[in-house]
Design a protein around this motif. Structure first.
Motif, PDB file in Angstrom:
ATOM      1  N   UNK A 184       0.867  -1.179   0.000  1.00 37.76           N
ATOM      2  CA  UNK A 184       0.000   0.000   0.000  1.00 37.76           C
ATOM      3  C   UNK A 184       0.905   1.231   0.000  1.00 37.76           C
ATOM      4  N   UNK A 185       0.359   2.380  -0.340  1.00 37.53           N
ATOM      5  CA  UNK A 185       1.200   3.586  -0.313  1.00 37.53           C
ATOM      6  C   UNK A 185       1.866   3.773   1.061  1.00 37.53           C
ATOM      7  N   UNK A 213      -3.188  -0.245  -6.517  1.00 39.39           N
ATOM      8  CA  UNK A 213      -2.409   0.640  -5.656  1.00 39.39           C
ATOM      9  C   UNK A 213      -1.032   0.995  -6.206  1.00 39.39           C
ATOM     10  N   UNK A 216       0.329   4.599  -7.032  1.00 42.04           N
ATOM     11  CA  UNK A 216       0.502   5.386  -5.802  1.00 42.04           C
ATOM     12  C   UNK A 216       1.729   4.910  -5.024  1.00 42.04           C
ATOM     13  N   UNK A 219       4.854   6.372  -6.603  1.00 48.48           N
ATOM     14  CA  UNK A 219       4.959   7.777  -6.219  1.00 48.48           C
ATOM     15  C   UNK A 219       5.533   7.903  -4.809  1.00 48.48           C
TER      16      UNK A 219
ATOM     17  N   UNK B 185      -0.855  14.623 -11.355  1.00 39.01           N
ATOM     18  CA  UNK B 185      -0.679  14.848  -9.912  1.00 39.01           C
ATOM     19  C   UNK B 185      -0.184  16.269  -9.615  1.00 39.01           C
ATOM     20  N   UNK B 186       0.772  16.758 -10.416  1.00 40.80           N
ATOM     21  CA  UNK B 186       1.315  18.082 -10.141  1.00 40.80           C
ATOM     22  C   UNK B 186       0.275  19.174 -10.413  1.00 40.80           C
ATOM     23  N   UNK B 213      -3.771   8.314 -14.394  1.00 37.84           N
ATOM     24  CA  UNK B 213      -3.241   9.237 -13.389  1.00 37.84           C
ATOM     25  C   UNK B 213      -4.190   9.492 -12.222  1.00 37.84           C
ATOM     26  N   UNK B 215      -5.771   7.959  -9.692  1.00 42.23           N
ATOM     27  CA  UNK B 215      -5.589   7.609  -8.273  1.00 42.23           C
ATOM     28  C   UNK B 215      -4.512   8.485  -7.653  1.00 42.23           C
ATOM     29  N   UNK B 216      -3.465   8.772  -8.420  1.00 43.04           N
ATOM     30  CA  UNK B 216      -2.428   9.672  -7.900  1.00 43.04           C
ATOM     31  C   UNK B 216      -2.972  11.078  -7.721  1.00 43.04           C
ATOM     32  N   UNK B 219      -4.938  11.242  -4.477  1.00 40.15           N
ATOM     33  CA  UNK B 219      -3.994  11.291  -3.354  1.00 40.15           C
ATOM     34  C   UNK B 219      -3.448  12.714  -3.177  1.00 40.15           C
ATOM     35  N   UNK B 220      -3.018  13.300  -4.274  1.00 40.76           N
ATOM     36  CA  UNK B 220      -2.464  14.659  -4.212  1.00 40.76           C
ATOM     37  C   UNK B 220      -3.535  15.670  -3.805  1.00 40.76           C
ATOM     38  N   UNK B 223      -3.955  15.430  -0.085  1.00 33.87           N
ATOM     39  CA  UNK B 223      -2.789  15.997   0.606  1.00 33.87           C
ATOM     40  C   UNK B 223      -2.809  17.510   0.621  1.00 33.87           C
ATOM     41  N   UNK B 248      -8.800   2.740  -3.236  1.00 35.09           N
ATOM     42  CA  UNK B 248      -8.598   4.012  -2.548  1.00 35.09           C
ATOM     43  C   UNK B 248      -8.840   3.860  -1.049  1.00 35.09           C
ATOM     44  N   UNK B 251      -5.700   2.375   0.094  1.00 37.59           N
ATOM     45  CA  UNK B 251      -4.574   3.308   0.000  1.00 37.59           C
ATOM     46  C   UNK B 251      -4.580   4.310   1.146  1.00 37.59           C
TER      47      UNK B 251
END
Ligand SMILES: [Co+2]
Ligand SMILES: [Co+2]
Lengths: 472, 472
Positions: A184-185, A213, A216, A219, B185-186, B213, B215-216, B219-220, B223, B248, B251
């Motif tokens: 997992x991340x 997963x 992620x 990353x 993500x960015x 992209x 899922x990333x 996450x971002x 965050x 998710x 994650x």
């Protein structure tokens, strides 16, 4: 190729990608036409040999795996060719004597392998030592590998210990091999951080997308100090396979983890392989999407398709869920071994038996018996004493490295195969697969090699639509 | 359901998931049996209505979409039902007068919608104002939406401006609708940070996995301060659809972004929908995997399958790449509009024409003409003056909100439909689809509704295997 990539990428389409999605069936003739494009992209390495490809070549494709390697070497002059090697098992299904291991590694290097990712299913590093030494002796890159799994005994400290042993053995890099997509991340953060703190080698992460997963995880791995990632062209990515190469390039572009690679160039490779993939449609697994059940049962994607085929042959596909539930129990009985070749087969087959016979361990495979006898190496933790007793009675397991009990074999293998082996490579093919290897070599001499045929989808669909209800 | 989830999850399987993977064909009868399980999981909302489902119900499934909503409402007593609404277009393909918008929103609320995600294809917020006000008047949750795209004019400041207007209009939350999977993500970091700094509303992120992209991105987004994410059960996730719900949850589990949801409960839902999906195999798109070409051509996944069908009908599937290359050029000519219903169809159809006629803008659709006349709203930036001239000559475009030119329509629609509309809901169905809606309502009265038939895969395969080469 960018001048200063900050992150190194290993492209998996020539090995793990098609191993996951079309049962390792891609033929060399479908790889070669795109090699010059692949070669120019600037990947750190191209995984292109080893794993199940050797077996598939000999068993199904009736291709000489060594010839494939030679052709790839010629077609990829600017790229590192990477292989996956099962330590003392090499690419076969038993432990080999050290002289066979040394010969196999040397011949792999001679024929074109630059990077050897070496792992052991039990993480018994004694099973990796001879091959890592042989890689170094051949002047090649040794990537010592942690087979990642989850269990009460597989904590970060356990993996750090393995990595330290791999470092001491001379590994050039450390791979985290998350073959089942269990990482997992958050687990990635914890593991990579700890490895960075305790090991002085570049960290390379390989995570299957089975549970959705992996991207992620990559990353997070990079954020915490890993510098090498494994990805696969979109034509064979995701699901049981890996994060998409183009996607990871895009995800990292313009950040401190830029790969320096050109998305459009990879898209061309993908367009090519999308067409190729269609040819192999008969090998597509029904279970190729994201499946988070792996987070509970720890069953790698490739294993699920094998089990699915095994059960289908027995007309018992409906027992799949029961088998998936049995696997973690068998695994626990065996001291929480990671599930990867060959332990995935060992556990999988026993789990199928436990379900199909209607009584757990009513029938026990020889592989499980040998496992309890220590023939595969040291179990990660205590095994179930009751099951052990059922399996081997009062027999005393060995505690040494299994290969320590083997005398040199190359001479014997050479003489046994002298009527059909025409090179040391052939002897090694025979060593890997005494039966199908021998047949392969004999048929090659006789000129009677017959690759497994490919079913024509258009023809099937044509006959299908003729018989479809007329309203369509 | 967890007591204190830190992240809210919207489950998409009842709307966007099947819209992406099986062309919106899932029938209500296949939703209801699993609703009690879905209802118990504790999602923040279940997207279950609107988008293309209304059209698909009337056109293909011959289901009353309002009845679907009523049934879902009853089957999901503990869940927020969410719908996707195209602002002043509602669920149709033109601008409606304000009284129709008000009636439609009120009836949607009355029949069970709790959360209205309201967007406009051009991000012309004047087209959202009346529906957002109507949602608030009905006492429901209004989610003002940014249609995300990339272009020289779509920078962070542009989107912040839109979000601020949506906030001023009374939105309860702000959705980032990345319908094409263009977010990286960015870019997510930059956008979410800026929104958080300038808008005082919870941020909800909706990102399609088309380019691998999403899922990333989620996450971002979390965050950087987003608190709501959109995901889909593994049965209908990934590719043109969305990050997998179970993935998710896994994650984020144990992190500061824990969703508090139970993976095993979602797995049960997935197991159910995996079986359901098989029934609709004939609607699976050939283009359902990860495709990063979207990062260059900005074509949403759903649009690709529509184009693919359009070209297939014309026997010109081989022109797909040419059409994909033409789309960004048409889009640029139209002032870089985002591609989403209805602009995706407008741009897509014109691009197909430009390719198939062999001369760009030799033939121009009425929709493109109306677009240049301002009939859809304000273009995001300057349009191509030459193309505009070709399209509308010297006609003067309007600059007001398109609906400002419309007089109230409900009375007229009611009288026009009095012979077949039996409720205000029916009038609204007729309003959305004057032709197929009328036919639907008439056939319902006549008792002659015939849902589009489903092809039986087993039967097709059976006839196929009878005609397969005998070596198989
Ligand atoms: Co792998
Ligand atoms: Co969507």
């Amino acid at each position: 190729m960018s001048q200063t990539p900050k992150v190194h990428v290993t492209e998996l389409v020539l090995r793990d990608g098609h191993q996951c999605h079309i049962a390792t069936r891609m033929r060399t003739e479908d790889m070669l036409p795109i090699c010059s494009k692949l070669d120019a992209i600037g990947f750190w390495s191209l995984e292109a040999w080893g794993g199940a490809t050797f077996d598939a070549c000999v068993r199904y494709l009736k291709e000489d795996p060594w010839e494939r390697l030679q052709k790839l070497r010629k077609a990829l002059p600017n790229s590192r060719i990477q292989m996956l090697l099962r330590g003392q098992n090499l690419l076969g299904y038993r432990h080999y004597s050290d002289d066979v291991v040394q010969a196999f590694v040397q011949k792999s290097a001679d024929n074109g392998v630059d990077v050897f990712r070496v792992f052991d299913a039990l993480n018994d590093t004694r099973n990796l030592e001879v091959s890592i030494q042989a890689v170094k002796k051949a002047g090649k890159h040794a990537e010592g590998t942690i087979s990642y799994t989850t269990s009460p005994v597989h904590d970060v400290a356990h993996f750090v210990g393995i990595a330290q042993e791999l470092e001491a053995m001379g590994s050039d890099t450390i791979a985290i091999k998350d073959m089942a997509g269990l990482l997992t991340p958050q687990a990635t953060v914890d593991l990579v951080k700890a490895l960075r703190a305790n090991v002085n080698l570049p960290i390379h992460i390989h995570s299957h997308s089975t549970s959705g997963l992996a991207s992620m995880n990559l990353l997070r791995a990079l954020e915490n100090g890993a510098v090498m990632i494994d990805t696969c062209s979109a034509a064979f990515s995701e699901g049981a396979s890996h994060p998409t190469t183009e996607s990871m390039i895009a995800a990292l572009q313009g950040t401190e983890f830029d790969t320096g690679l050109d998305i459009a160039a990879v898209q061309e490779v993908t367009a090519y392989f999308r067409e190729v993939r269609k040819k192999y449609w008969q090998f597509e697994s029904e279970f190729s999407g994201v499946d988070t059940r792996v987070l509970l049962n720890q069953v790698p994607g490739g294993m699920i398709s094998n089990l699915s085929n095994q059960l289908k042959e027995q007309g018992a596909l409906d027992r799949m869920d029961a088998v998936l539930a049995e696997i973690p129990l068998v695994r626990k009985d065996l001291g929480y071994i990671p599930l990867v070749t060959p332990t995935s087969q060992i556990v999988g087959t026993q789990a199928v038996l436990n379900v199909m016979t209607g009584q757990r361990y009513k029938s026990i495979t020889n592989e499980v018996k040998n496992y309890f006898l220590g023939q595969y190496g040291k179990a990660p933790s205590a095994v179930n004493a009751e099951v052990k007793k059922l399996a081997i009675g009062d027999a005393e397991p060995i505690t040494c490295r299994p290969a320590d009990l083997l005398t040199p074999e190359m001479a014997k293998l050479t003489s046994e195969s002298e009527r059909f082996a025409q090179s040391e490579e052939d002897v090694l093919t025979f060593a890997m697969f005494p039966d199908i290897g021998k047949t392969f070599l004999q048929e090659r001499i006789a000129g009677s090699l017959q690759p497994e045929p490919l079913l024509d989808k258009a023809a099937v669909n044509a006959s299908a639509s003729r018989f479809a209800p007329s309203e369509f």
